[in-house]
Design a protein around this motif. Sequence first.
Motif, PDB file in Angstrom:
ATOM      1  N   GLY A 164      36.115  25.870  18.174  1.00  0.00           N
ATOM      2  CA  GLY A 164      35.212  24.520  18.238  1.00  0.00           C
ATOM      3  C   GLY A 164      35.936  23.607  17.361  1.00  0.00           C
ATOM      4  N   THR A 210      37.209  19.999  19.189  1.00  0.00           N
ATOM      5  CA  THR A 210      36.662  18.697  18.609  1.00  0.00           C
ATOM      6  C   THR A 210      37.718  17.895  18.135  1.00  0.00           C
ATOM      7  OG1 THR A 210      34.591  20.054  18.194  1.00  0.00           O
ATOM      8  CG2 THR A 210      34.766  17.854  17.086  1.00  0.00           C
ATOM      9  N   VAL A 262      38.476  14.058  19.423  1.00  0.00           N
ATOM     10  CA  VAL A 262      38.628  12.889  18.549  1.00  0.00           C
ATOM     11  C   VAL A 262      39.846  12.374  18.446  1.00  0.00           C
ATOM     12  CG1 VAL A 262      38.341  12.076  16.069  1.00  0.00           C
ATOM     13  CG2 VAL A 262      36.631  13.692  16.838  1.00  0.00           C
TER      14      VAL A 262
END
Length: 69
Positions: free
Chosen positions: A46, A50, A54
Motif C-alpha cells: 500500500g 501510494t 504521489v
Amino acid sequence: MKTPPDSPSFPFSTFKLALVGSIIFSLQGCAVVAVADAAVTVVATGVKVTAKAVGAVADAVIPDSDDDE
C-alpha cells in the motif's frame, strides 16, 4: 481385593501429552508469524503504490525544466 493397575486407564503418558502440547503451541506461533508477515506485506504494498501515485501526480503538476523554448 483387586490391586490397581500400574498404568493409567487413559492411553497418553505425561511425556506424550507434553510433546503433543509443545507441537501444537509451536504451530500456533508459526500461524502468528504468517499472519503478521502478511499484514506487513499488505502495508508495504500500500505504501509503495501510494508513493508511486504521489510521484506521478507530482510529475504531472510540476512543469519540467527540460522544455526550453
